[in-house]
Design an enzyme around this catalytic site. Sequence first.
Site, PDB file in Angstrom:
ATOM      1  N   TRP A   1      35.074  57.638   3.129  1.00 27.65           N
ATOM      2  CA  TRP A   1      34.560  57.085   4.399  1.00 27.65           C
ATOM      3  C   TRP A   1      34.751  55.566   4.346  1.00 27.65           C
ATOM      4  O   TRP A   1      34.493  54.940   3.310  1.00 27.65           O
ATOM      5  CB  TRP A   1      33.077  57.447   4.539  1.00 27.65           C
ATOM      6  CG  TRP A   1      32.534  57.351   5.935  1.00 27.65           C
ATOM      7  CD1 TRP A   1      32.244  56.208   6.596  1.00 27.65           C
ATOM      8  CD2 TRP A   1      32.196  58.419   6.813  1.00 27.65           C
ATOM      9  NE1 TRP A   1      31.743  56.483   7.845  1.00 27.65           N
ATOM     10  CE2 TRP A   1      31.695  57.839   8.007  1.00 27.65           C
ATOM     11  CE3 TRP A   1      32.260  59.813   6.719  1.00 27.65           C
ATOM     12  CZ2 TRP A   1      31.261  58.608   9.080  1.00 27.65           C
ATOM     13  CZ3 TRP A   1      31.824  60.565   7.802  1.00 27.65           C
ATOM     14  CH2 TRP A   1      31.347  59.968   8.963  1.00 27.65           C
TER      15      TRP A   1
ATOM     16  N   HIS B   1      21.137  57.372   9.935  1.00 27.66           N
ATOM     17  CA  HIS B   1      21.956  57.836   8.814  1.00 27.66           C
ATOM     18  C   HIS B   1      22.122  56.765   7.758  1.00 27.66           C
ATOM     19  O   HIS B   1      22.143  57.042   6.561  1.00 27.66           O
ATOM     20  CB  HIS B   1      23.343  58.274   9.308  1.00 27.66           C
ATOM     21  CG  HIS B   1      23.400  59.708   9.674  1.00 27.66           C
ATOM     22  ND1 HIS B   1      22.950  60.182  10.874  1.00 27.66           N
ATOM     23  CD2 HIS B   1      23.822  60.781   8.972  1.00 27.66           C
ATOM     24  CE1 HIS B   1      23.102  61.483  10.912  1.00 27.66           C
ATOM     25  NE2 HIS B   1      23.626  61.878   9.770  1.00 27.66           N
TER      26      HIS B   1
ATOM     27  N   ARG C   1      33.712  41.133   1.631  1.00 29.15           N
ATOM     28  CA  ARG C   1      33.274  41.426   0.253  1.00 29.15           C
ATOM     29  C   ARG C   1      34.221  42.384  -0.457  1.00 29.15           C
ATOM     30  O   ARG C   1      33.923  42.865  -1.554  1.00 29.15           O
ATOM     31  CB  ARG C   1      31.853  42.020   0.291  1.00 29.15           C
ATOM     32  CG  ARG C   1      30.819  40.983   0.702  1.00 29.15           C
ATOM     33  CD  ARG C   1      29.566  41.595   1.273  1.00 29.15           C
ATOM     34  NE  ARG C   1      28.608  40.542   1.648  1.00 29.15           N
ATOM     35  CZ  ARG C   1      28.688  39.800   2.757  1.00 29.15           C
ATOM     36  NH1 ARG C   1      29.682  39.990   3.629  1.00 29.15           N
ATOM     37  NH2 ARG C   1      27.801  38.854   3.010  1.00 29.15           N
TER      38      ARG C   1
HETATM   39  N1  RBF Z   1      29.627  57.738   4.611  1.00 26.19           N
HETATM   40  C1  RBF Z   1      29.916  56.508   4.141  1.00 26.19           C
HETATM   41  O1  RBF Z   1      30.364  56.371   2.999  1.00 26.19           O
HETATM   42  N2  RBF Z   1      29.735  55.390   4.931  1.00 26.19           N
HETATM   43  C2  RBF Z   1      29.229  55.450   6.182  1.00 26.19           C
HETATM   44  O2  RBF Z   1      29.097  54.408   6.838  1.00 26.19           O
HETATM   45  C3  RBF Z   1      28.882  56.738   6.697  1.00 26.19           C
HETATM   46  N3  RBF Z   1      28.343  56.839   7.933  1.00 26.19           N
HETATM   47  C4  RBF Z   1      28.000  58.077   8.369  1.00 26.19           C
HETATM   48  C5  RBF Z   1      27.391  58.199   9.632  1.00 26.19           C
HETATM   49  C6  RBF Z   1      27.043  59.446  10.103  1.00 26.19           C
HETATM   50  C7  RBF Z   1      26.393  59.548  11.453  1.00 26.19           C
HETATM   51  C8  RBF Z   1      27.279  60.609   9.311  1.00 26.19           C
HETATM   52  C9  RBF Z   1      26.900  61.993   9.788  1.00 26.19           C
HETATM   53  C10 RBF Z   1      27.859  60.497   8.077  1.00 26.19           C
HETATM   54  C11 RBF Z   1      28.236  59.234   7.585  1.00 26.19           C
HETATM   55  N4  RBF Z   1      28.833  59.106   6.340  1.00 26.19           N
HETATM   56  C12 RBF Z   1      29.128  57.875   5.854  1.00 26.19           C
HETATM   57  C13 RBF Z   1      29.222  60.300   5.534  1.00 26.19           C
HETATM   58  C14 RBF Z   1      28.179  60.712   4.501  1.00 26.19           C
HETATM   59  O3  RBF Z   1      28.231  59.841   3.367  1.00 26.19           O
HETATM   60  C15 RBF Z   1      28.481  62.163   4.009  1.00 26.19           C
HETATM   61  O4  RBF Z   1      29.810  62.253   3.567  1.00 26.19           O
HETATM   62  C16 RBF Z   1      28.241  63.192   5.102  1.00 26.19           C
HETATM   63  O5  RBF Z   1      26.970  63.031   5.691  1.00 26.19           O
HETATM   64  C17 RBF Z   1      28.377  64.628   4.533  1.00 26.19           C
HETATM   65  O6  RBF Z   1      27.378  64.849   3.524  1.00 26.19           O
END
Ligand code: RBF
Length: 158
Positions: free
Chosen positions: A31, A97, A136
Site C-alpha cells: 500500500w 482506519h 521522508r
Molecule cells: N495500508 C497502508 O499500508 N497504508 C494506508 O494508508 C492504508 N489505508 C487504508 C485505508 C482503508 C480505508 C483501508 C480499508 C485499508 C487501508 N490500508 C492501508 C490497508 C490495510 O493496511 C490492510 O492491508 C487492509 O485493511 C487489509 O487487512
Amino acid sequence: MATALKNLSDYSLQSSIDVSSKTFAIVVAEWNAEVTEKLYEGAYQTLLKEGAKPENIVRKNVPGSFELSLGAQWMAARNDVDAVICIGCVIQGDTKHFDFICEAVAHGITNVGLKYSKPVIFGVLTPNTLEQALDRAGGKHGNKGDEAAITAIKMLQF
Ligand code: RBF
C-alpha cells in the site's frame, strides 16, 4: 513529533559487530508503494553500505501495513533471520482506519520483537499527506528507510 534534528540519514556508524555475518528480513507493505519502494531501497542500500551481503537480505511483501505484524512474525520465527525491518506508509485519511492501522501495527511489531527477542524495526511512516511521506522517503527530510536499517544494526550491537 519533530525529527528534523534526529535524522539518521546523516549517520556515522562505527559498528562493533560483523554486519556481513548477519541476516536481515525486510517486510514491505505494498500500500502506498511509491513511498514504500523508496523506503525499502533506502534500507536495502544502507544495509549493503554497512557490510551486509545481498544473499543475507531477504525481502517479503505484504498487502498493507496492517499485515506487517504477521509478516514480521513469520520472518522473526526463522532461525536464520537476525533482525526484521518493517516498511510501511499509512496516510491520514477521512476515516478512522488510520488510527486502527497505526495502533495495530505499532503494537503488533513491538510484540513480535519481544516474543522472539530480536530487533523488529518500525519503519512505518504515518504522515498527514503523500507529500510529507515523500519528504521522508528520500526527500528533504532524508530517508526513514536508511534510519530503519541503521536502527537494526545498532540493536544487533546491543
Ligand atoms: N495500508 C497502508 O499500508 N497504508 C494506508 O494508508 C492504508 N489505508 C487504508 C485505508 C482503508 C480505508 C483501508 C480499508 C485499508 C487501508 N490500508 C492501508 C490497508 C490495510 O493496511 C490492510 O492491508 C487492509 O485493511 C487489509 O487487512
